[in-house]
Design an enzyme around this catalytic site. Structure first.
Site, short mmCIF file in Angstrom:
data_model
loop_
_atom_site.label_atom_id
_atom_site.label_comp_id
_atom_site.label_asym_id
_atom_site.label_seq_id
_atom_site.Cartn_x
_atom_site.Cartn_y
_atom_site.Cartn_z
CG ASP A 68 -1.72 -20.05 -1.75
OD1 ASP A 68 -1.12 -20.02 -0.66
OD2 ASP A 68 -1.28 -20.67 -2.75
CE1 TYR B 191 -3.48 -2.67 0.60
CE2 TYR B 191 -4.62 -0.69 1.32
CZ TYR B 191 -4.65 -2.00 0.91
OH TYR B 191 -5.85 -2.65 0.81
CE LYS C 79 2.07 -17.51 -3.12
NZ LYS C 79 1.20 -18.71 -3.21
CG ASP D 251 -13.41 -7.42 2.80
OD1 ASP D 251 -13.18 -6.68 3.79
OD2 ASP D 251 -13.88 -7.00 1.73
C1 IPM Z 1 -10.29 -1.50 4.29
C2 IPM Z 1 -10.60 -0.91 2.95
C3 IPM Z 1 -9.48 0.08 2.60
C4 IPM Z 1 -8.19 -0.69 2.50
C5 IPM Z 1 -9.73 0.91 1.33
C6 IPM Z 1 -11.06 1.61 1.36
C7 IPM Z 1 -8.62 1.88 1.09
O1 IPM Z 1 -10.75 -1.90 2.00
O2 IPM Z 1 -10.17 -0.74 5.27
O3 IPM Z 1 -10.20 -2.73 4.37
O4 IPM Z 1 -7.89 -1.28 1.46
O5 IPM Z 1 -7.46 -0.71 3.49
MG MG Z 2 -10.77 -3.86 2.82
#
Ligand code: IPM
Ligand code: MG
Length: 363
Positions: free
Chosen positions: A226, A143, A194, A254
């Site tokens: 993975d 990032y 990984k 997620d």
């Molecule tokens: C999260 C979101 C953010 C990230 C985005 C909105 C920049 O997906 O907080 O998980 O990727 O960190």
């Molecule tokens: Mg996210």
């Protein structure tokens, strides 16, 4: 003696202002009961900041956040700003505030509430009892690594570049948060990388292994990302605490969230070494249902509870909020995202009212 806390509220975009209003009402109710005073101050971030100032993270917002006792964020982003270049998108505001406040550790719990087992898309026996904490590194990795950008390497041919990099000290500090979190929970830490392909992951794994002797009470394991994704769906109960880098943590959190039925239920904490933390729901700004009183405010409310527990050291207040959430679910209240047969479908506001009622009657 009354305790005072200065809280910066960042409603952001989409459903943000609707759900944060519920969290504020909940906090005000708790404050009256526990001799606490919250001083709330709103600031701009994300798309609403772009519209008002031209920037996703105005300098005043960052200054104000740094000088608060804690920051409560709702959500950012929306279709309206989707075509802007990356550096000017609402998301850049979120990345900027994480980096600007030094919030390198992101705690994302995925705990399935017994009332919502049937809201999961997985079978009851797979998800019942799931209680995972994902510890995601938040200010490094791909990032933030450099070089980054889109470069025209030769005429007519562009190349997009991001760099996944971690220093040993970055791995060490998130690794320690992982071990310490595991120690306070089930005592098991799984580090996800990984390292069969990526050098940055090889360094990650080596550094985590070096830390292990300092935490003899924590059982350490390693998985490739993975395989970790597959194991999360196959048998999630094998996990207690997961520690991983920024991108892998984004994805796995997620997936872990969805085990619990709805991402609309999950809070998170972003913490640094010192200074205020930032607390936000894992879900996004849901522009499709914004302004319609349909959003589930519970992740935001539970983020306020995390703020009390991890940011302000007010565990009794956090307990009360978490208990009230359990009680409204027990009473059958459900927003659309967690609705199931026989339950009472409510909007954002009504869910908030039900919470306040529970809090007031449990003084
Ligand atoms: C999260 C979101 C953010 C990230 C985005 C909105 C920049 O997906 O907080 O998980 O990727 O960190
Ligand atoms: Mg996210």
């Amino acid at each position: 003696m009354t305790k005072h806390y200065r809280i910066t509220l960042l409603p952001g975009d989409g459903i943000g202002s609707e759900i944060i209003a519920i969290a504020v009402d909940v906090l005000k109710t708790i404050a009256k009961q526990l001799d606490i005073e919250f001083i709330f101050q709103e600031a701009l971030i994300g798309g609403s900041a772009i519209d008002a100032t031209g920037e996703p993270l105005p300098a005043e917002t960052l200054e104000q956040c740094r000088h608060s006792d804690a920051v409560l964020l709702a959500a950012i982003g929306g279709y309206k700003w989707d075509d802007l270049p990356n550096a000017m998108r609402p998301e850049a505001g979120l990345l900027g505030i994480r980096a600007g406040m030094g919030l390198f550790a992101n705690l994302r719990p995925a705990t399935i509430l017994p009332q919502l087992v049937d809201a999961s898309s997985l079978k009851r026996e797979i998800v019942e009892g799931v209680d995972i904490m994902v510890v995601r590194e938040l200010t490094g990795g791909v990032y933030f690594g450099k070089p980054k950008g889109i470069f025209e390497t030769e005429p007519g041919e562009k190349r997009g570049v991001n760099t996944m990099a971690y220093t040993e000290s970055e791995v060490e500090r998130i690794g320690r948060v992982g071990f310490e979190t595991a120690r306070k929970r089930g005592g098991k830490l799984c580090s996800v990388d990984k390292s069969n392909v990526l050098d940055v992951s090889q360094l990650w794994r080596d550094r985590i292994i070096k830390l292990a002797p300092e935490y003899p009470d924590v059982e350490l394991s390693h998985l490739y990302v993975d395989n970790a994704a597959m194991q999360l769906l196959r048998w999630p109960k094998q996990f207690d605490t997961i520690v991983t880098g920024n991108l892998f943590g984004d994805i796995l959190s997620d997936a872990a969230a969805m085990l619990t039925g709805s991402i609309g239920m999950l809070p998170s904490a972003c913490l640094g070494t010192s200074g205020p933390g930032l607390f936000e729901p894992v879900h996004g700004s849901a522009p499709d249902i914004a302004g319609q009183d349909k959003a589930n405010p519970l992740a935001q409310v539970l983020s306020a509870a995390m703020m009390l527990r991890y940011g302000l050291d007010e565990p009794a207040a956090a307990d009360r909020i978490e208990q009230a959430v359990q009680q409204v679910l027990d009473a059958g209240y459900r927003t659309g995202d967690i609705m199931s047969e026989g339950m009472k479908l409510v909007g954002c506001r009504e869910m908030g009212d039900a919470l306040i009622e529970r809090l007031e009657s449990s003084k």
